[in-house]
Design an enzyme around this catalytic site. Structure first.
Site, PDB file in Angstrom:
ATOM      1  N   GLU A 124     -32.508  63.513 -64.115  1.00  0.00           N
ATOM      2  CA  GLU A 124     -31.494  63.951 -63.152  1.00  0.00           C
ATOM      3  C   GLU A 124     -31.531  65.464 -62.982  1.00  0.00           C
ATOM      4  O   GLU A 124     -32.298  66.155 -63.636  1.00  0.00           O
ATOM      5  CB  GLU A 124     -30.102  63.522 -63.619  1.00  0.00           C
TER       6      GLU A 124
ATOM      7  N   GLU B  68     -27.996  57.249 -54.891  1.00  0.00           N
ATOM      8  CA  GLU B  68     -27.264  57.754 -56.058  1.00  0.00           C
ATOM      9  C   GLU B  68     -26.154  58.709 -55.661  1.00  0.00           C
ATOM     10  O   GLU B  68     -25.077  58.708 -56.272  1.00  0.00           O
ATOM     11  CB  GLU B  68     -28.245  58.449 -57.005  1.00  0.00           C
ATOM     12  N   GLU B  69     -26.404  59.527 -54.656  1.00  0.00           N
ATOM     13  CA  GLU B  69     -25.448  60.576 -54.304  1.00  0.00           C
ATOM     14  C   GLU B  69     -24.150  60.033 -53.727  1.00  0.00           C
ATOM     15  O   GLU B  69     -23.153  60.740 -53.682  1.00  0.00           O
ATOM     16  CB  GLU B  69     -26.087  61.544 -53.302  1.00  0.00           C
TER      17      GLU B  69
ATOM     18  N   HIS C 127     -26.451  70.971 -54.840  1.00  0.00           N
ATOM     19  CA  HIS C 127     -25.988  70.370 -53.581  1.00  0.00           C
ATOM     20  C   HIS C 127     -25.934  71.377 -52.433  1.00  0.00           C
ATOM     21  O   HIS C 127     -25.133  71.225 -51.511  1.00  0.00           O
ATOM     22  CB  HIS C 127     -24.624  69.698 -53.756  1.00  0.00           C
TER      23      HIS C 127
END
Length: 973
Positions: A239, A213-214, A312
């Protein structure tokens, strides 16, 4: 004796009741809103049936004990561990329960076959991706019992199922606790819950743990190639774009699919967040756009949203979140999924579609928002549109009808400056009512504070634009304190100079008109664009309308204007040698506004003597005594005019201050009802939006977004939140405004000079190292907010003595220097050219075609980057899907290649269109790039280790691109 205006009435429209009641109401609502925003509901003391929170937290700790991006060996370990956990949970399900309910059949798919080629951003990007997704199918009690997925063309015969999705890869610089570890362990618990006897789903449930996904939502796209993707019609996407707190309902497709979320014990979110995504206010995306947009499913996006400074980064770990946050997401996921799988209707099933998307039917646009984090209001946008149109028509008509009734009853004092005495001749100027006073106050009350708030937004953006990153409430305090103080000051000046009993009704009327216009705009956007974020305007106008109507109805308590005029003595004049007087005392004088402003020709000695005399009830009111000088050379007239000419009649003093005498008949308590109708609804609806916007956007400036937008938004939201005070603020005592002036002074200084970052609210710096494998030269890059990124870059040991160059032209400046060479290979490889190998074979019969064979050592991600776009490309053995076009009319300039195998060789056929030169077709040129993203072991990427070790504690490191290291070689064909 004269009747005195009651100052002891606890609900009277006097300073202390107004100040205390309004302040208490605001505090009583603002404090719970702040608690809801920042305090997560506690997890239950004992595990609910079918769930195990202790197990879920332990799973999260295992999942997040290292960085695990798709292009890392740790990612393979996570994949194996997840498969093991899935089988352990399935095997641990009891065979039957006391009620003889059997557990449902469960099928596990380790998808190591699917692949897909598709286009990316800007249509000049092509992507080839290979799946390592894990899918678990829990057969519903009404599902087809055949294994229809074994047939390549098989289709489920049952109703559409439900998909729950989370991605198990993390970014290369984050542990992925909330992005998306909590979603993954919630999926594992959903698997446990629905395999527990008694919880079997009616509709089939597919649990998808996708990988990739990233790196551009690759896992969700390649899921479309698995046979199970034909079953679900609805979905729940779990998410994380923050690092804890409450999981918010980000987006939803329609009303019908949103209603099950209302069953969550602590719903949280607003449809305005979906509008924000559509407007591009948040740059990142989730799998929602693939599942809903590309595949045609209907569903919801549930995600953590703050703090974005940890998103992140290495602070996205289990230590910086909590079991309570995990429970908030899990409980919402269980309630929503259970509502969807138990649905027995056909509302999620539709006719087959020609575009190949899922036949999930169509729903109605939704309006949804939570109330204090405990209840979700959800209804159709069409309903809001109908109610809005009705209110836009009915409310003005009601006020108009009431005004007509007041005119006919001879009690319409609004907009009336004089009243004729019955039986007077045509030359009689009439009796002054001063009913126009206060009408023009609202524009000043609104524009001046709002203008100053907007000015403060520009000032802070200019001087210290990132202060909101760590001190959002200092910014809010500055805006609110400045706004309230200025509104109070302007209203007090106006009330001092020209007292008016109609301040409240005129301000409410202005507010009604302004909100009516806003509702017109919101309704147009609802109808044309389906935007529901303006729902709060409808409720705000409803409250303001009722409050305004009450003010109009109050006028029926006043005497008829003709009767009042008959009781008033002939007009007289008052003057002052200090200047003109704009506001008089009670309106019994019969003086018009022009007469109020005439100068006094009396001498100073008489005036001084009059001031020294002690007035009594029998003192003449026409002697000029009782005047007191005010600022700006105005004179406040304290006398009251009596009915008739006698001095011995009692005067009417049942009015506030120097307001008009006819206001004595107005009710003194209705202001409380008006305030409760107009203010709380705004706080309840706009307050959460303000907090949501602040949480979602306050730390986006470090990503390259404009900070000015956030400050302007806070200024506008401040206006929306505090405007309900304007009808009453002229009655405020000075205590709160002066305190707010001190608050404003302190917060303004703080916001302009304080350092904007801290260890708990770090500035993200984005790292990348590029290596020219032909020459061995490498450069390390840091991207981030200027000038901080430059200061950090030049402070690094490897940059000492170098000329650190910075490109300041981009939204997010980027600095570079010669970095420490990376050691990304498993074995020592002196020649960097061996890191990437490629072969190019040009077609003999088609000179504009060539075949590329590309491979990289110790990686499974490479790219082909062309100097000029190529017309078409095809990856050997790739699947293609018309729902995901892979070619663009503008051509493709970059092809990204992802493999599930390490050291894989990709074969890509490329065709280009280049004009011939001297009768010979030209070739293509560019670079072959491979990526390395595994930063778990120290020493593999020394430049990254150096940044982490020597950068200030108020900085964090995140990835700048898909890889931490990019090695490239030049090619020409």
């Amino acid at each position: 004796m004269a009747r005195q205006y009651s100052r002891t009435n606890p609900l009277g429209f006097t300073p202390w009741p107004v100040t205390i009641i309004t302040a208490l109401v605001y505090l009583a609502l603002v404090i719970p809103l702040l608690v809801v925003q920042h305090v997560v509901p506690s997890a239950p003391g004992s595990d609910p049936a079918g769930l195990n929170l202790t197990e879920a937290w332990a799973d999260l700790q295992v999942l997040t004990n290292g960085f695990h991006p798709y292009n890392s060996h740790r990612n393979d370990d996570v994949h194996k561990w997840l498969l093991q956990r899935v089988h352990e949970i399935i095997d641990s399900a009891p065979a039957r329960s006391t009620d003889s309910a059997h557990p449902p059949a469960v099928f596990v798919f380790d998808d190591d076959q699917s692949n897909l080629t598709f286009s990316g951003r800007g249509n000049e990007l092509g992507v080839y991706f290979e799946s390592t997704n894990i899918l678990v199918y829990i057969r519903g009690t009404e599902d087809d019992e055949t294994q229809w997925w074994a047939d390549p063309q098989g289709q489920p015969a049952s109703k559409g199922g439900v998909l729950v999705n989370a991605h198990y890869d993390s970014v290369s610089t984050g542990y992925g606790a909330t992005d998306d570890g909590m979603g993954v362990v919630s999926c594992l618990q959903l698997l446990r819950y629905f395999t527990t006897p008694g919880h079997a789903p009616r509709r089939g449930l597919v649990v998808l743990l996708n990988n990739g996904e990233e790196d551009f939502l690759n896992g969700a796209r390649v899921y479309s190639q698995h046979p199970l993707s034909r079953l679900p019609h609805t979905f729940v996407n779990l998410e994380g774009a923050g690092a804890g707190g409450r999981a918010s309902l980000f987006r939803s497709s329609d009303t019908e699919v949103t209603r099950p979320y209302a069953r969550a014990p602590h719903p949280f979110g607003s449809v305005l967040s979906a509008n924000g995504f559509e407007a591009g206010l948040i740059s990142s995306q989730t799998d929602y756009v693939v599942l809903e947009g590309d595949l045609g499913l209907r569903g919801l996006d549930i995600a953590f949203i703050e703090p974005r400074a940890r998103y992140h980064t290495d602070q996205d770990d289990a230590r910086h979140t909590s079991v309570d946050s995990l429970w908030h997401m899990l409980s919402a996921a269980v309630a929503t999924t259970e509502g969807l799988v138990d649905d027995a209707s056909d509302q999620f099933d539709g006719a087959p579609r020609e575009d190949g998307k899922v036949a999930s039917g169509s729903g109605s646009k939704a309006v949804w928002f939570d109330l204090f984090g405990s209840t979700l209001a959800v209804f159709e946008l069409h309903t809001l549109f109908a109610l809005s149109v009705t209110l836009l028509i009915v409310a003005p008509l009601v006020l108009l009808a009431t005004s007509i009734a007041l005119v006919r009853a001879d009690r319409m004092y609004l907009f009336r400056s004089t009243a004729r005495v019955p039986g007077s001749d045509d030359f009689d100027e009439g009796v002054s009512l001063q009913g126009v006073r206060g009408f023009f106050r609202f524009p000043f009350l609104l524009v001046i504070p709002t203008g100053v708030a907007v000015g403060l937004a520009y000032l802070v953006t200019k001087i210290n634009p990132y202060i909101i990153h760590s001190s959002e409430y200092a910014v809010w305090s500055m805006m609110i304190s400045a706004w309230v103080f200025l509104a109070w000051f302007v209203s007090r000046v106006a009330d001092f100079a020209r007292p008016s009993a109609f301040h409240r009704v005129y301000v409410l009327t202005w507010m009604f008109v302004a909100e009516w216009v806003l509702l017109v705009i919101a309704t147009v956007y609802e109808n044309r664009y389906g935007l529901a974020g303006g729902y709060f305007v409808f409720f705000a106008l409803s409250g303001t309308f009722l409050a305004t109507w009450i003010s109009y109805l109050e006028l029926f308590a006043l005497p008829r204007k003709s009767e009042y005029a008959r009781q008033i003595a002939p007009p007289s004049r008052y003057a002052s040698n200090h200047g003109s007087r704009l506001g008089t005392s009670s309106g019994e004088h019969g003086m018009d506004d022009a007469e109020d402003e005439e100068d006094d020709d009396g001498d100073d000695e008489d005036e001084a003597r009059n001031v020294e005399e002690e007035p009594t009830e029998s003192t003449s009111l026409l002697r000029g005594r009782g005047q007191r000088t005010t600022f700006a050379n105005y004179v406040r007239v304290t006398g009251d005019y009596l009915h008739g000419a006698g001095d011995d009649e009692p005067r009417e003093t049942h009015v506030y201050g120097r307001e008009q005498a006819w206001s004595a008949g107005l009710p003194k308590w209705t202001w409380v009802l008006q305030f409760l109708l107009s203010a709380p609804i705004v706080l309840i609806l706009v307050g959460p939006l303000a907090l949501l916007l602040t949480a979602a956007l306050r730390q986006t400036a470090q990503d390259g977004s404009s900070p000015l937008f956030v400050y302007i938004a806070i200024a506008v939201l401040t206006t929306l939140l505090v405007t309900p005070l304007l009808p009453f603020i002229h009655r405020y005592t000075h205590h709160i405004p002066l305190f707010l002036l001190l608050v404003f002074t302190g917060t303004l200084i703080y916001n302009l000079v304080a350092f904007p970052f801290s260890p708990s609210n770090r500035l993200k710096l984005f790292f990348l190292q590029e290596v020219d494998l032909d020459t061995g030269v490498n450069r390390a890059f840091l991207s981030g907010a200027h000038p901080f990124v430059y200061e950090v870059a030049r402070s690094l040991p490897s940059a000492a003595g170098q000329n650190v160059s910075c490109d300041l032209s981009a939204a997010r400046p980027k600095c570079s220097w010669y970095g420490i060479p990376p050691q990304v290979q498993a074995t020592a490889t002196p020649d960097t050219a061996d890191w990437v190998s490629f072969n190019i074979t040009r077609s003999a019969d088609q000179p504009t075609r060539a075949r590329f064979s590309v491979a990289g050592q110790n990686t499974r991600a490479c790219r082909l980057v062309f100097d000029d776009p190529v017309r078409s490309f095809a990856v050997l053995d790739s699947a293609y899907d018309p729902r995901f076009p892979h070619l663009s009319p503008q051509g493709t300039q970059e092809i990204r290649l992802w493999s599930r195998e390490w050291g894989h060789t990709w074969t890509v056929d490329v065709e280009w269109t280049v004009p011939a030169v001297d009768g010979e077709s030209r070739g293509v040129s560019g670079r072959v790039v491979c990526l390395w993203s595994d930063g778990n072991a120290p020493g593999v990427i020394p430049a990254l280790d150096e940044v982490r070790r020597y950068s200030p504690v108020w900085t964090a490191v995140s990835k700048l691109s898909d890889g931490l290291v990019e090695g490239s070689r030049r090619f020409e064909v």
